[in-house]
Structure formats: structure tokens, C-alpha cells
Motif scaffolding. Structure first.
Motif, short mmCIF file in Angstrom:
data_model
loop_
_atom_site.label_atom_id
_atom_site.label_comp_id
_atom_site.label_asym_id
_atom_site.label_seq_id
_atom_site.Cartn_x
_atom_site.Cartn_y
_atom_site.Cartn_z
N ALA A 27 36.31 -108.69 -26.38
CA ALA A 27 37.77 -108.82 -26.37
C ALA A 27 38.30 -109.38 -27.68
CB ALA A 27 38.20 -109.71 -25.21
N ASN A 28 37.64 -110.39 -28.23
CA ASN A 28 38.09 -110.95 -29.50
C ASN A 28 37.90 -109.98 -30.65
OD1 ASN A 28 38.97 -113.90 -29.21
ND2 ASN A 28 37.08 -113.92 -28.03
N SER A 33 40.40 -106.67 -34.55
CA SER A 33 40.46 -105.34 -35.18
C SER A 33 41.89 -104.80 -35.20
CB SER A 33 39.55 -104.36 -34.43
OG SER A 33 38.21 -104.81 -34.45
N PHE A 34 42.62 -105.00 -34.10
CA PHE A 34 44.00 -104.53 -34.04
C PHE A 34 44.85 -105.16 -35.13
CE2 PHE A 34 48.33 -105.47 -32.57
CZ PHE A 34 48.84 -104.18 -32.48
N HIS A 35 44.74 -106.47 -35.31
CA HIS A 35 45.57 -107.14 -36.30
C HIS A 35 45.14 -106.80 -37.73
CE1 HIS A 35 46.80 -109.62 -32.81
NE2 HIS A 35 47.91 -109.73 -33.49
N ALA A 56 41.53 -115.14 -32.76
CA ALA A 56 40.49 -114.19 -32.35
C ALA A 56 39.24 -114.37 -33.19
CB ALA A 56 41.02 -112.76 -32.47
N LEU A 57 39.41 -114.57 -34.50
CA LEU A 57 38.27 -114.77 -35.39
C LEU A 57 37.55 -116.08 -35.06
CD1 LEU A 57 36.65 -113.89 -37.89
CD2 LEU A 57 38.34 -115.10 -39.31
N ILE A 58 38.31 -117.13 -34.79
CA ILE A 58 37.73 -118.44 -34.44
C ILE A 58 36.92 -118.34 -33.15
CG2 ILE A 58 38.29 -120.79 -33.70
CD1 ILE A 58 40.77 -120.58 -35.57
N ILE A 290 45.81 -109.09 -25.02
CA ILE A 290 45.68 -107.63 -25.07
C ILE A 290 46.45 -106.99 -23.92
CG2 ILE A 290 44.05 -105.72 -24.78
CD1 ILE A 290 41.98 -107.48 -26.26
N CYS A 291 46.30 -107.53 -22.71
CA CYS A 291 46.92 -106.93 -21.53
C CYS A 291 48.44 -107.05 -21.52
CB CYS A 291 46.35 -107.56 -20.26
SG CYS A 291 44.61 -107.20 -19.98
N THR A 292 48.98 -108.05 -22.22
CA THR A 292 50.44 -108.25 -22.22
C THR A 292 51.11 -107.65 -23.45
OG1 THR A 292 50.08 -110.44 -23.23
CG2 THR A 292 50.35 -110.35 -20.84
N ASP A 293 50.34 -107.03 -24.33
CA ASP A 293 50.91 -106.42 -25.54
C ASP A 293 50.67 -104.91 -25.48
OD1 ASP A 293 51.75 -105.59 -28.04
OD2 ASP A 293 50.85 -107.29 -29.09
N LYS A 294 51.72 -104.15 -25.17
CA LYS A 294 51.55 -102.70 -25.04
C LYS A 294 51.22 -102.04 -26.37
CE LYS A 294 56.50 -101.60 -25.57
NZ LYS A 294 57.65 -100.96 -24.94
N HIS A 295 51.56 -102.69 -27.49
CA HIS A 295 51.24 -102.10 -28.80
C HIS A 295 49.73 -102.01 -29.00
CE1 HIS A 295 55.38 -103.71 -29.46
NE2 HIS A 295 55.52 -102.54 -30.06
#
Length: 310
Positions: A27-28, A33-35, A56-58, A290-295
């Protein structure tokens, strides 16, 4: 029979722990990767997105470090020495401190972003990213200055106990400090946590107050009891409020487990349960984001649909 039950419980909770770590790493990685892709494609990121990517990196580093510690417990006890113990414990504390400070800063940043122009916080809205990172560094130095005793009091031990089941080898331990130092660091640690969680609580309450005021203002203007359609900013704020609530919940559970360690009697099952709880935030927080961000969902849907098939 009792020993078989112990073995079953130990194996089940160990598998649950490794599943949690695997899900958290995946998940992280997706969130980070997305950002990274967003920055490469758009050449810009919101300040809150920078902090989320950093979180996410931390968390990825925390879980990888934890996986290294647990998997290397099966190695010979001679693999570990004082330097390795101090390094590995300090690295974990380093990343854990960064996680807490970044979460605190994320809450404060979102409160600043949501604040109206008339608010005294509005002057902080246009701060440069390097100033935000300096604030994060300040919070981290504050946190670590009150946590370094963990690494300096770490040492390697060479005894391995076994009672017929695959018990957890403990290659490192925290040397018992004097009564005065133990209570001094307990007070300093409590002050540190109250300060950071207090900042989160204040910023979260401020955001809740702003969202309620906006809702009442909308209902007054339109003479209706219906709630206004949430804007992207309000949705992001609700997500961060949910994230803060989950962080506080996991922090409280972790504190309960930490304070009751003496009752475990070196039970490996309880040890793994504590590991699951203490790293629950690092695993669940990216899933929540992830689940709350549709982008993010749409981005990876598009990527998976358009990936070339051989």
C-alpha cells in the motif's frame, strides 16, 4: 495438547503479522508511486501531498526495517552486536519519530489550508515547501532529542530460550536504567507525546469547527436541512480527520500494550500482537488515503487498462 494450542496460536499470529507487513509495504509503495508520478507529470504538488508522499516513504522504511529485524531473529545470536542493535533500534525510532511528526504537521497544514482569509492562520498558506520541511525537521529534532536514550541503552544478548515451540529470539534488549533516569525519560516522553498529540487535537478541532460552520452557513442561506455537497478541500479535510482519529486510536492501544509488557512473561504471541498494533498505523493509513482519493484509484485503473499486453 496445551503446547499444540500454543504452537497454533503462535503460528497464526505470526502469519497475521507478516500479512500486515506485506499489505503495508504494498500500500505504501502504491501511494508513494502515485505521488512520484504526479510530480513527474505535473511538476507540482500541494504541500499536503508532499507530506503524504513523505509519510508513505517513512512507513515503507519502517515496515522494511521491522521485517529485517523479525526475519533476522532466526539467525545466530552471534550475528548481533551492540553496534548493530543500537543502529537498528535508532533507525526504527528515527522513522517512527518522523512518522509522528509528519502526521502532526499534516494535520496543522490542512487546518491552515482550510482556514478563511480573515483567520490569523491565513498568512501561513503560501509558505514555500522548504519552510514546511524545516518545520518538520524541527518537530523531528524535538521528538528525537527525547528518544535517544532507547538507542544508547540498547545492547546485544546472546542467550536463546526455547520451550519446545519456535520462540522468538530477542537479540537486542533495552538495558534497565536507574530509577531516576527511567522516570525522567518517562516524564519527558509523556511531555513530548502530549505536545504533538495536542497539536493534532487542536488542529483537528479547528477543522471540525470550520466544517460545521460552513454547513450551518449553507443551510441558513438555502433554508434547508440538506447538507451541502462537499468540495474537494472538504473531502480532503474529512480524510485527514479520519486519519488523525485512527492515529490517536492506535497510539492509545500501543501505549496500553507498552505499559503492560511486564504481564506478558515473554509470551511470543503477545509480542507479535504488540508488533501488529504498533505498526497498524503504518499499514492502514496508506489504504485509507488510497480508498478515499478517487484520483489515485482512477490513475491506477487507467495505468492497468492501458498497459501493453504481450
Amino acid at each position: 495438547m496445551k503446547k499444540n494450542d500454543q504452537l497454533y496460536d503462535y503460528t497464526s499470529i505470526r502469519n497475521a503479522f507478516f500479512s500486515e507487513v506485506g499489505i503495508g509495504i504494498s500500500a505504501n509503495t502504491i501511494l508513494l508511486s502515485f505521488h512520484i508520478f504526479t510530480f513527474l507529470l505535473q511538476h507540482k504538488l500541494k504541500l499536503t501531498d508532499v507530506i503524504i508522499g513523505l509519510l508513505a516513504l517513512i512507513h515503507l522504511g519502517m515496515l522494511m526495517n521491522l521485517l529485517f529485524i523479525v526475519t533476522n531473529k532466526i539467525l545466530s545470536q552471534y550475528f548481533w552486536d551492540d553496534i548493530k542493535c543500537k543502529s537498528i533500534i535508532y533507525l526504527y525510532r528515527f522513522l517512527r519519530g518522523f512518522s509522528i511528526c509528519a502526521t502532526c504537521l499534516l494535520s496543522v497544514l490542512q487546518a491552515i489550508t482550510l482556514s478563511p482569509r480573515s483567520s490569523c492562520l491565513s498568512k501561513f498558506k503560501h509558505k514555500a515547501p522548504h519552510q514546511i520541511l524545516c518545520s518538520l525537521a524541527f518537530l523531528w529534532v524535538f521528538y528525537m532529542s527525547l528518544s535517544t536514550h532507547y538507542s544508547f541503552s540498547a545492547t546485544a544478548i546472546t542467550n536463546v530460550t526455547s520451550d519446545g515451540i519456535a520462540s522468538i529470539t530477542k537479540p537486542c534488549k533495552i538495558v534497565q536504567m536507574s530509577y531516576f533516569l527511567r522516570h525522567l525519560f518517562s516524564v519527558l516522553g509523556a511531555f513530548r507525546d502530549v505536545f504533538l498529540i495536542g497539536l493534532m487535537a487542536l488542529s483537528s478541532l479547528y477543522m471540525v469547527a470550520l466544517l460545521c460552520r460552513h454547513k450551518r452557513h449553507f443551510q441558513h442561506l438555502h433554508s434547508t436541512n440538506l447538507s451541502p455537497k462537499a468540495s474537494p478541500l472538504q473531502k480532503a479535510t474529512s480524510t485527514i480527520l479520519l486519519l488523525m482519529s485512527f492515529f490517536v486510536l492506535m497510539y492509545c492501544l500501543d501505549s496500553i500494550f507498552s505499559s503492560s509488557r511486564t504481564m506478558w512473561n515473554n509470551d511470543p504471541v503477545c509480542h507479535y500482537i504488540h508488533l501488529i498494533v504498533s505498526n497498524g498505523y503504518a499499514t492502514i493509513s496508506p489504504l485509507l488515503l488510497i480508498c478515499t482519493d478517487k484520483h489515485i484509484i482512477n490513475f491506477f485503473k487507467y495505468y492497468l487498462v492501458n498497459i501493453p499486453h504481450t
